[in-house]
Scaffold this active site. Structure first.
Site, PDB file in Angstrom:
ATOM      1  N   SER A 133       9.786   4.001 -14.288  1.00  0.00           N
ATOM      2  CA  SER A 133       8.504   4.697 -14.441  1.00  0.00           C
ATOM      3  C   SER A 133       8.804   6.080 -15.008  1.00  0.00           C
ATOM      4  O   SER A 133       9.925   6.581 -14.877  1.00  0.00           O
ATOM      5  CB  SER A 133       7.859   4.865 -13.064  1.00  0.00           C
ATOM      6  N   TYR A 146       8.139   7.221  -3.720  1.00  0.00           N
ATOM      7  CA  TYR A 146       8.044   6.341  -4.905  1.00  0.00           C
ATOM      8  C   TYR A 146       8.949   6.866  -6.019  1.00  0.00           C
ATOM      9  O   TYR A 146       9.715   6.103  -6.621  1.00  0.00           O
ATOM     10  CB  TYR A 146       6.590   6.266  -5.386  1.00  0.00           C
TER      11      TYR A 146
HETATM   12  P1  NDP Z   1       1.024  -4.877 -10.244  1.00  0.00           P
HETATM   13  O1  NDP Z   1       0.694  -4.491  -8.829  1.00  0.00           O
HETATM   14  O2  NDP Z   1      -0.068  -5.445 -11.073  1.00  0.00           O
HETATM   15  O3  NDP Z   1       2.265  -5.879 -10.255  1.00  0.00           O
HETATM   16  C1  NDP Z   1       3.313  -5.797  -9.337  1.00  0.00           C
HETATM   17  C2  NDP Z   1       3.999  -7.140  -9.258  1.00  0.00           C
HETATM   18  O4  NDP Z   1       5.096  -7.054  -8.353  1.00  0.00           O
HETATM   19  C3  NDP Z   1       3.085  -8.235  -8.742  1.00  0.00           C
HETATM   20  O5  NDP Z   1       3.304  -9.393  -9.502  1.00  0.00           O
HETATM   21  C4  NDP Z   1       3.544  -8.444  -7.304  1.00  0.00           C
HETATM   22  O6  NDP Z   1       3.333  -9.801  -6.959  1.00  0.00           O
HETATM   23  C5  NDP Z   1       5.026  -8.157  -7.458  1.00  0.00           C
HETATM   24  N1  NDP Z   1       5.687  -7.799  -6.215  1.00  0.00           N
HETATM   25  C6  NDP Z   1       5.438  -6.753  -5.404  1.00  0.00           C
HETATM   26  N2  NDP Z   1       6.249  -6.793  -4.336  1.00  0.00           N
HETATM   27  C7  NDP Z   1       7.039  -7.882  -4.481  1.00  0.00           C
HETATM   28  C8  NDP Z   1       8.093  -8.460  -3.727  1.00  0.00           C
HETATM   29  N3  NDP Z   1       8.511  -7.918  -2.578  1.00  0.00           N
HETATM   30  N4  NDP Z   1       8.691  -9.589  -4.193  1.00  0.00           N
HETATM   31  C9  NDP Z   1       8.274 -10.153  -5.350  1.00  0.00           C
HETATM   32  N5  NDP Z   1       7.300  -9.653  -6.120  1.00  0.00           N
HETATM   33  C10 NDP Z   1       6.687  -8.527  -5.681  1.00  0.00           C
HETATM   34  O7  NDP Z   1       1.607  -3.556 -10.897  1.00  0.00           O
HETATM   35  P2  NDP Z   1       2.333  -3.251 -12.316  1.00  0.00           P
HETATM   36  O8  NDP Z   1       2.291  -4.400 -13.221  1.00  0.00           O
HETATM   37  O9  NDP Z   1       1.788  -1.958 -12.726  1.00  0.00           O
HETATM   38  O10 NDP Z   1       3.822  -2.989 -11.790  1.00  0.00           O
HETATM   39  C11 NDP Z   1       4.979  -3.540 -12.376  1.00  0.00           C
HETATM   40  C12 NDP Z   1       6.089  -2.495 -12.334  1.00  0.00           C
HETATM   41  O11 NDP Z   1       5.721  -1.398 -13.162  1.00  0.00           O
HETATM   42  C13 NDP Z   1       6.357  -1.903 -10.964  1.00  0.00           C
HETATM   43  O12 NDP Z   1       7.756  -1.797 -10.782  1.00  0.00           O
HETATM   44  C14 NDP Z   1       5.724  -0.513 -11.039  1.00  0.00           C
HETATM   45  O13 NDP Z   1       6.360   0.401 -10.167  1.00  0.00           O
HETATM   46  C15 NDP Z   1       5.965  -0.182 -12.500  1.00  0.00           C
HETATM   47  N6  NDP Z   1       5.101   0.848 -13.086  1.00  0.00           N
HETATM   48  C16 NDP Z   1       3.735   0.718 -13.135  1.00  0.00           C
HETATM   49  C17 NDP Z   1       2.960   1.703 -13.718  1.00  0.00           C
HETATM   50  C18 NDP Z   1       1.471   1.617 -13.790  1.00  0.00           C
HETATM   51  O14 NDP Z   1       0.809   2.630 -14.047  1.00  0.00           O
HETATM   52  N7  NDP Z   1       0.859   0.459 -13.596  1.00  0.00           N
HETATM   53  C19 NDP Z   1       3.565   2.899 -14.322  1.00  0.00           C
HETATM   54  C20 NDP Z   1       5.000   2.919 -14.215  1.00  0.00           C
HETATM   55  C21 NDP Z   1       5.722   1.946 -13.635  1.00  0.00           C
HETATM   56  P3  NDP Z   1       3.003 -10.391  -5.511  1.00  0.00           P
HETATM   57  O15 NDP Z   1       2.084  -9.434  -4.834  1.00  0.00           O
HETATM   58  O16 NDP Z   1       2.382 -11.718  -5.836  1.00  0.00           O
HETATM   59  O17 NDP Z   1       4.331 -10.533  -4.832  1.00  0.00           O
END
Ligand code: NDP
Length: 240
Positions: A133, A146
């Site tokens: 990020s 975070y």
């Molecule tokens: P979402 O919440 O839409 O997606 C997060 C994904 O991670 C989901 O598919 C969730 O699936 C999965 N997940 C969470 N915890 C677990 C776990 N313990 N095991 C397996 N899967 C897990 O958010 P984003 O798409 O935004 O996030 C993706 C990445 O991007 C993250 O690492 C986030 O920190 C990073 N990011 C996001 C930003 C933003 O503004 N959106 C900016 C910068 C970085 P499920 O709940 O089904 O397990």
């Protein structure tokens, strides 16, 4: 099938789901991981194995990768994308939230790399894409834990890149700014969530999951001898 196997963690929503669609359209067989199996299956992509895996569960993570490799051959690329963002002041955020974020964003990512790297090293080819990020490069209010996890992703990635360079294995860090996904939905502080949402509106909206997935596709689709070490992308109107 001439395109190689890609594993995406956190593929049930946001960046992971958008990337899964793009890689599938480009002809890659996929292993999609997340806890919500119904969401993975709803993507309905061809040549795709979907497994309900919590990335903190090392055994389940390993088994899913073994199963996918039996079906589709060696993993060419692992996208460590699963992550959670629970914002709060260090003064009153619960240690349980710190633990959840470090277990998922850091330990889960280390699990993924350790499961696939030895074979990539042996094959002298492969790509790790770690989703960090912009909060892994600079700090923001209420982001202490975070940001700590994402600074860790940068440090870990750079160290592993150094280790893997002689073996022709790429380690790429993608560092997005604000994007529209489900990320904010899990935050326990309603006040911080609402502030974040109004800031997003105040700058006229943020990036889409597709924007970020396009950046990941670009980095992956460079030839194997080119490593985009760190790609930082933000909405143009994001000042901080
Ligand atoms: P979402 O919440 O839409 O997606 C997060 C994904 O991670 C989901 O598919 C969730 O699936 C999965 N997940 C969470 N915890 C677990 C776990 N313990 N095991 C397996 N899967 C897990 O958010 P984003 O798409 O935004 O996030 C993706 C990445 O991007 C993250 O690492 C986030 O920190 C990073 N990011 C996001 C930003 C933003 O503004 N959106 C900016 C910068 C970085 P499920 O709940 O089904 O397990």
């Amino acid at each position: 099938m001439d395109k190689k196997l890609v594993v995406i963690t956190g593929a049930s929503s946001g960046f992971g789901a958008a990337l899964a669609k793009k890689l599938s359209a480009a002809g890659h067989p996929l292993l999609l991981l997340a806890r919500r199996l119904d969401k993975l299956e709803a993507l309905d992509l061809p040549h795709t194995l979907c497994c309900s895996v919590d990335v903190t569960d090392r055994q389940a993570f390993t088994q899913a990768i073994e199963q996918a490799e039996q079906r589709y051959g060696a993993v060419d690329c692992l996208v460590n994308n699963a992550g959670i963002m629970l914002l709060g002041s260090v003064v009153d955020q619960t240690p349980t939230e710190w633990q959840q974020m470090f277990s998922t964003n850091v330990i889960g990512l280390l699990h993924g790399m350790q499961i696939v790297l030895d074979k990539m090293k042996q094959r002298q080819s492969g790509t790790i894409i770690n989703v960090s990020s912009v909060a892994g490069v600079k700090t923001y209010e209420d982001h202490a834990a975070y940001s700590g996890t994402k600074f860790a992703v940068h440090g870990i990635s750079e160290s592993v890149r150094w280790e893997m360079a002689p073996h022709n294995v790429r380690v790429i860090t993608i560092s997005p700014g604000a994007a529209e996904t489900e990320l904010l939905d899990h935050m326990s502080s309603e006040a911080i969530r609402e502030d974040y949402k109004s800031w997003k509106s105040s700058i006229g909206g943020v990036m889409s999951a597709n924007d970020v997935a396009d950046a990941i596709m670009f980095a992956y689709q460079m030839p194997q001898h080119v490593c985009i070490r760190d790609l930082v992308l933000t909405p143009t109107r994001q000042q901080n």
